[in-house]
Design a protein around this motif. Structure first.
Motif, PDB file in Angstrom:
ATOM      1  N   GLY A 138       0.622  -1.380  -0.152  1.00  0.00           N
ATOM      2  CA  GLY A 138      -0.046  -0.060   0.144  1.00  0.00           C
ATOM      3  C   GLY A 138       0.773   1.351  -0.014  1.00  0.00           C
ATOM      4  O   GLY A 138       0.505   2.352   0.194  1.00  0.00           O
ATOM      5  N   SER A 139       1.955   1.195  -0.326  1.00  0.00           N
ATOM      6  CA  SER A 139       2.986   2.380  -0.376  1.00  0.00           C
ATOM      7  C   SER A 139       2.806   3.153  -1.750  1.00  0.00           C
ATOM      8  O   SER A 139       2.721   2.415  -2.621  1.00  0.00           O
ATOM      9  N   PRO A 140       2.615   4.514  -1.712  1.00  0.00           N
ATOM     10  CA  PRO A 140       2.554   5.253  -2.925  1.00  0.00           C
ATOM     11  C   PRO A 140       3.924   5.481  -3.640  1.00  0.00           C
ATOM     12  O   PRO A 140       4.244   5.950  -4.602  1.00  0.00           O
ATOM     13  N   SER A 141       4.893   4.864  -3.035  1.00  0.00           N
ATOM     14  CA  SER A 141       6.434   4.847  -3.455  1.00  0.00           C
ATOM     15  C   SER A 141       7.079   3.771  -3.958  1.00  0.00           C
ATOM     16  O   SER A 141       7.173   2.686  -3.117  1.00  0.00           O
ATOM     17  N   ALA A 142       7.569   3.825  -5.126  1.00  0.00           N
ATOM     18  CA  ALA A 142       8.284   2.621  -5.580  1.00  0.00           C
ATOM     19  C   ALA A 142       9.561   2.125  -4.884  1.00  0.00           C
ATOM     20  O   ALA A 142       9.884   0.893  -4.634  1.00  0.00           O
ATOM     21  N   SER A 143      10.231   3.249  -4.331  1.00  0.00           N
ATOM     22  CA  SER A 143      11.467   2.856  -3.709  1.00  0.00           C
ATOM     23  C   SER A 143      11.332   2.879  -1.958  1.00  0.00           C
ATOM     24  O   SER A 143      12.331   2.969  -1.251  1.00  0.00           O
ATOM     25  N   SER A 144       9.916   2.518  -1.556  1.00  0.00           N
ATOM     26  CA  SER A 144       9.679   2.517  -0.174  1.00  0.00           C
ATOM     27  C   SER A 144      10.133   1.595   0.616  1.00  0.00           C
ATOM     28  O   SER A 144      10.426   0.575   0.017  1.00  0.00           O
ATOM     29  N   ARG A 145      10.525   1.590   1.897  1.00  0.00           N
ATOM     30  CA  ARG A 145      10.928   0.620   2.721  1.00  0.00           C
ATOM     31  C   ARG A 145       9.627  -0.401   2.744  1.00  0.00           C
ATOM     32  O   ARG A 145      10.179  -1.606   2.821  1.00  0.00           O
ATOM     33  N   THR A 146       8.613   0.039   2.828  1.00  0.00           N
ATOM     34  CA  THR A 146       7.383  -0.975   2.913  1.00  0.00           C
ATOM     35  C   THR A 146       7.546  -1.818   1.833  1.00  0.00           C
ATOM     36  O   THR A 146       7.201  -2.985   1.988  1.00  0.00           O
ATOM     37  N   ASN A 147       7.636  -1.237   0.450  1.00  0.00           N
ATOM     38  CA  ASN A 147       7.583  -2.098  -0.592  1.00  0.00           C
ATOM     39  C   ASN A 147       8.655  -3.175  -0.420  1.00  0.00           C
ATOM     40  O   ASN A 147       8.382  -4.318  -0.817  1.00  0.00           O
ATOM     41  N   ARG A 148       9.751  -2.610  -0.465  1.00  0.00           N
ATOM     42  CA  ARG A 148      11.069  -3.513  -0.430  1.00  0.00           C
ATOM     43  C   ARG A 148      11.103  -4.485   0.700  1.00  0.00           C
ATOM     44  O   ARG A 148      11.358  -5.523   0.434  1.00  0.00           O
ATOM     45  N   LEU A 149      10.520  -4.111   2.107  1.00  0.00           N
ATOM     46  CA  LEU A 149      10.101  -5.371   2.918  1.00  0.00           C
ATOM     47  C   LEU A 149       9.232  -6.247   2.506  1.00  0.00           C
ATOM     48  O   LEU A 149       9.441  -7.350   2.818  1.00  0.00           O
TER      49      LEU A 149
ATOM     50  N   LEU B 138       9.937 -10.168   2.356  1.00  0.00           N
ATOM     51  CA  LEU B 138       9.059 -11.484   2.978  1.00  0.00           C
ATOM     52  C   LEU B 138       8.555 -12.283   2.077  1.00  0.00           C
ATOM     53  O   LEU B 138       8.232 -13.401   2.409  1.00  0.00           O
ATOM     54  N   ASP B 139       7.940 -11.830   0.660  1.00  0.00           N
ATOM     55  CA  ASP B 139       7.670 -12.701  -0.175  1.00  0.00           C
ATOM     56  C   ASP B 139       8.649 -13.827  -0.714  1.00  0.00           C
ATOM     57  O   ASP B 139       8.018 -14.877  -0.903  1.00  0.00           O
ATOM     58  N   ARG B 140       9.842 -13.608  -0.323  1.00  0.00           N
ATOM     59  CA  ARG B 140      10.746 -14.522  -0.751  1.00  0.00           C
ATOM     60  C   ARG B 140      10.830 -15.496   0.360  1.00  0.00           C
ATOM     61  O   ARG B 140      11.288 -16.796   0.031  1.00  0.00           O
TER      62      ARG B 140
END
Length: 184
Positions: A9-20, A24-26
């Motif tokens: 739900g992050s509006p940013s492609a480079s966000s910590r949320t997205n990367r985290l 976890l997906d892995r």
């Protein structure tokens, strides 16, 4: 194994949320689950803001939710709540889009003052959408997530252990015993 929809739900492609979430997906994939990522920021703004239920991106997102056995929902916390883009998407899904699903809520933020956003902002919405089981969520401080120049991610040991535990509990709730002992 289960199909897991991993919603950022992050509006940013480079966000910590997205990367985290992708980190976890892995872990979930290593446990044998099929993981399907959905970055809400890639859904066209005109579809979200115009409440266009017939827009192909909204139809596709609705189908992804319908096919999933479990859903991981990750969001940065803004003003003590989940992100606006996540809210916009959730508002366009069918009322019971989470019926029969196991859900793992995750949040990131800059201060422990926002730790209750999962329980007081996100969990009620997920529950109202019919989630069969909302497992224990987790809030991770931004300072515990380090993104390196090469795009790799490091999670502070204590936070990493806690995240591994909630992801493994989610995996178990999906009907699979995790085989990994520590966060990767």
């Amino acid at each position: 194994m289960a199909t897991v929809l991993s919603v950022s739900g992050s509006p940013s492609a480079s966000s910590r949320t997205n990367r985290l979430l992708r980190h976890l997906d892995r872990r979930l994939a290593a446990q044998g689950h099929e993981v399907v990522p959905l970055d809400v920021r890639t859904v066209p703004a005109e579809a979200l803001l115009g409440a266009d239920f017939t827009h192909p991106a909204i139809v596709e997102a609705t189908e992804l939710f319908a096919r999933a056995d479990g859903v991981v929902v990750g969001t940065p916390v803004y003003k003590a709540s989940y992100s606006g883009v996540l809210k916009a998407l959730l508002d366009l899904l069918p009322q019971y889009a989470l019926a029969g699903k196991t859900v793992l809520p995750l949040a990131t933020g800059g201060s422990t003052a926002h730790v209750l956003a999962i329980d007081y902002a996100l969990r009620p919405v997920l529950s109202s959408m019919g989630a069969a089981h909302i497992v224990q969520g987790w809030f991770t401080l931004d300072k515990d997530i380090t993104v390196h120049d090469d795009g790799s991610l490091t999670v502070a040991p204590v936070a990493g252990e806690a995240l591994a535990q909630v992801v493994d509990q989610f995996s178990t709730a999906l009907g699979h015993r995790p085989v990994l002992a520590a966060a990767s």
